[in-house]
Enzyme design. Structure first.
Site, short mmCIF file in Angstrom:
data_model
loop_
_atom_site.label_atom_id
_atom_site.label_comp_id
_atom_site.label_asym_id
_atom_site.label_seq_id
_atom_site.Cartn_x
_atom_site.Cartn_y
_atom_site.Cartn_z
N GLU A 266 3.98 -79.86 -34.77
CA GLU A 266 4.89 -78.73 -34.53
C GLU A 266 4.13 -77.44 -34.24
OE1 GLU A 266 8.02 -78.92 -34.07
OE2 GLU A 266 8.74 -80.71 -35.10
N ARG A 270 4.45 -75.61 -30.62
CA ARG A 270 5.13 -74.31 -30.62
C ARG A 270 4.14 -73.15 -30.59
NH1 ARG A 270 10.75 -75.18 -33.87
NH2 ARG A 270 10.62 -77.42 -34.08
N ASP A 402 9.31 -90.14 -28.50
CA ASP A 402 9.60 -89.40 -27.26
C ASP A 402 8.43 -88.74 -26.52
OD1 ASP A 402 9.46 -87.59 -29.39
OD2 ASP A 402 11.44 -86.73 -29.10
N GLU A 536 17.37 -80.90 -24.97
CA GLU A 536 16.98 -82.04 -24.12
C GLU A 536 17.92 -82.32 -22.96
OE1 GLU A 536 17.02 -82.09 -27.46
OE2 GLU A 536 14.85 -82.09 -27.84
C1 DMJ Z 1 11.41 -79.53 -29.72
O1 DMJ Z 1 10.67 -78.93 -30.71
C2 DMJ Z 1 10.54 -80.31 -28.81
O2 DMJ Z 1 11.21 -80.54 -27.64
C3 DMJ Z 1 10.12 -81.62 -29.38
O3 DMJ Z 1 9.42 -82.42 -28.47
C4 DMJ Z 1 11.26 -82.42 -29.94
N1 DMJ Z 1 12.45 -81.71 -30.07
C5 DMJ Z 1 12.53 -80.33 -30.34
C6 DMJ Z 1 13.86 -79.76 -29.94
O4 DMJ Z 1 14.92 -80.62 -30.05
#
Ligand code: DMJ
Length: 644
Positions: A266, A270, A402, A536
């Site tokens: 994260e 971010r 994902d 998404e």
């Molecule tokens: C985001 O922090 C990023 O897109 C991450 O890959 C997964 N999902 C969250 C938002 O839904």
């Protein structure tokens, strides 16, 4: 006369008194009487003295339990023979008695003081938790590793900034589209201004309670996640005062030397992603601070890679460098979508600093994954960083899997399509996913299921909806000339995800939805009916819009924007909702940082011209932070990069 021998008192004999021959016989009886009387008096005085001594003098044996070994010290000072046979009794003789008592007292005090000190030290040690002791050891280890690293790698010269195209503009010609774009910008202002007023410096905002909010992914300290995540969106929307405000906060307050355990994934996507994007967008001179902070944070994440396999821990303590995995993850495993979503940022860090350490870490992960067996060609979501073995054989293109797939494709794009190894891994993975996980429902909707416990679960998460955009983005360059097929597949996923929105009361999509009998694209369990401002579906609309210019994607995006405005907007910002099937929604009172980083950015781009952040120059990380393509012919990303 023979004076009777006196009976022993206290075990000691009193010698018989010798009174001598009588001088005056007529007084003999009288004298004898007074003698006896005197004798009796002496005797009773003596007995009284002995009793007194017995009852009132201090008894060493009574103090023994406090002495803790005192007898061992005292024995040389007392009657060794008796003391040794009867250690409970200490007999101190003669004129030295007082001195002995003082000595005994002194020793007793000394020993008591020593014991108290030792006890205090033991307590102090106990107070330091096990975790802290481990942390200290790890910190020392890290220092050694760091020193070795500094010795072995000479920093390479800094590199030129890549060609930065389209960092502003995108003004649409159509006035209706312009208005929509302005509306999205106004929504961004509303989200930012309220965070500025009520949550400044906190990670996120509670828009109803009007105060700061955080979750465990950011650790225990206030790191201004919303500021860092939102910066590039502010920049591309032309909100430059707000951008500067955020930049100042970062300069003055963003500190990574805190005793706080954060999620490696994260904070990478971010913070490092956000800082790097802000650095590239705002120009090298203005924004050196963003690069400096990104590198500082990356260094703090490096200890997470100190595992037997080099697969990083999910969490790391920024101060101590101690890492660990989530308690809920299968058998102590690291998560595919977490350790597999570092590549873009880490390659950029090596590029910008000339330090290969970041590049080597992510390439090592790739090599390790390439060597592993994959059941049905699929990558399981869990991998144990100690043993290098897969955990449970669950596979998902939604949560836990994902962005690993996304980063394989984007590694190739970011390398100006020269990282063929990454492209091959992506193509192989996508083929297996299409074969085993992608199905058509009875009603004709294409969905991506999850492989669990040996069978396909017909459930698709909101997170998996990003894959529509990924398939479209990867269409060009796909194997066997299947570009058309993948673009079509992306469009089908977009349609299915749109259905998941359209079949709710609020026209916002649930967290996950099923395809089971009569149920199609609808959440069944209450716990899956929430919407937390996720991006998404809108992300997929934007990619599809860029590749097809089919107006339906702008239309669907606008529907979502209106629904967010109607049901998620509150006077203190934007909030998620707990049930998208209820026409009177309750709010969760959280304004997620990715709402500003992703949801609003993708909406803004959807209503902008393609000249804003063109996709042949920019690759968006998984948190929608744009990073430039590295158009460098002499960087070989599958080998050692020769950074010029
Ligand atoms: C985001 O922090 C990023 O897109 C991450 O890959 C997964 N999902 C969250 C938002 O839904």
């Amino acid at each position: 006369m023979t004076t009777p021998a006196l009976l022993p008192l206290s075990g000691r004999r009193i010698p018989p008194l010798n009174l001598g021959p009588p001088s005056f016989p007529h007084h003999r009886a009288t004298l004898r009487l007074s003698e006896k009387f005197i004798l009796l008096l002496i005797l009773s005085a003596f007995i009284t003295l002995c009793f007194g001594a017995f009852f009132f003098l201090p008894d060493s044996s009574k103090h023994k339990r406090f002495d803790l070994g005192l007898e061992d010290v005292l024995i040389p000072h007392v009657d060794a023979g008796k003391g040794a046979k009867n250690p409970g009794v200490f007999l101190i003789h003669g004129p030295d008695e007082h001195r002995h008592r003082e000595e005994e007292e002194r020793l007793r005090n000394k020993i008591r003081a020593d014991h108290e000190k030792a006890l205090e030290e033991a307590k102090e040690k106990l107070r330091k938790s096990k975790e802290e002791i481990r942390a200290e050891i790890q910190t020392e280890k890290n220092k050694v590793v760091q020193e070795m690293k500094t010795k072995e790698s000479k920093p390479l010269p800094p590199v030129p900034i890549p060609n930065l195209v389209g960092i502003s503009g995108g003004e649409p010609e159509d006035s209706d589209i312009r208005k929509k774009r302005e509306k999205i910008k106004e929504m961004m202002k509303h989200a930012w201004d309220n965070y500025r007023t009520y949550g400044w410096g906190h990670n996120e905002l509670r828009p109803i309670a009007r105060k700061g909010h955080s979750t465990n992914i950011f650790g225990s300290s206030q790191m201004g996640a919303t500021i860092v995540d939102a910066l590039d969106t502010l920049y591309i929307m032309g909100l430059h005062d707000e951008f500067l405000d955020g930049q100042r906060w970062i300069e003055d307050n963003l500190d990574f030397s805190v005793n706080s355990e954060v999620s490696v994934f994260e904070v990478n996507i971010r913070f490092i992603g956000g800082l790097l994007a802000a650095y590239y967008l705002s120009g090298e001179e203005v924004s050196k601070i963003f690069k400096i902070k990104a590198v500082q944070l990356a260094e703090k994440l490096l200890p997470a890679f100190n595992t037997p396999t080099g697969i990083p821990w999910a969490m790391v303590n920024l101060k101590s460098g101690v890492g660990r995995n989530w308690g809920w993850a299968s058998a102590g495993s690291s998560i595919l979508a977490e350790f597999g979503t570092l590549h873009m940022e880490f390659v950029h860090l090596s590029y910008l600093t000339g330090d290969l350490v970041y590049y080597k870490k992510v390439m090592h992960i790739r090599k390790l994954l390439q060597q592993m067996d994959r059941p049905n060609g699929l990558y399981p979501n869990y991998l144990n960083p100690r043993t290098g073995r897969w955990g449970q054989y669950h596979t998902s293109v939604g949560g836990l899997g994902d962005s690993f797939y996304e980063y394989l494709l984007k590694a190739w794009l970011m390398s100006d399509k020269t990282d063929h190894e990454a492209r091959k891994m992506y193509d192989d993975a996508i083929e297996a996913i299409e074969k085993h996980l992608i199905k058509k429902s009875r009603g004709g909707l294409i969905f991506i299921g999850e492989w669990k416990n040996g069978h396909l679960e017909k459930k698709m998460g909101h997170l998996a909806c990003f894959a529509g955009g990924m398939f479209a983005l990867g269409a060009d360059g796909s194997r066997k000339d299947k570009a058309g097929h993948y673009l079509e597949l992306g469009a089908e996923i977009a349609r299915t995800c749109h259905e998941s929105y359209d079949r709710t009361a609020l026209k916002l999509g649930p967290e996950s939805f099923k395809f089971d009998g009569a149920v199609e694209a609808v959440a069944v369990r209450q716990a899956e009916k929430y919407y937390i401002l996720r991006p998404e579906v809108i992300e997929t609309y934007w990619y599809l819009w860029r590749f097809t210019h089919d107006p339906r994607y702008r239309q669907w995006g606008w529907e979502a924007a209106l629904a967010i405005e109607k049901y998620c907007r509150v006077s203190g910002g934007f909030s998620g909702v707990k049930d998208v099937y209820s026409s009177t929604p309750t709010h969760d009172d959280v304004q997620q940082s990715f709402f500003l980083a992703e949801t609003l950015k993708y909406l803004y781009l959807l209503f902008s011209g393609d000249d804003l952040l063109p996709l042949d120059h920019w690759v968006f990380n998984t948190e929608a932070h744009p990073l430039p393509v590295l158009h460098l012919a002499n960087i070989t990303l599958s080998g050692n990069p020769a950074v010029r």
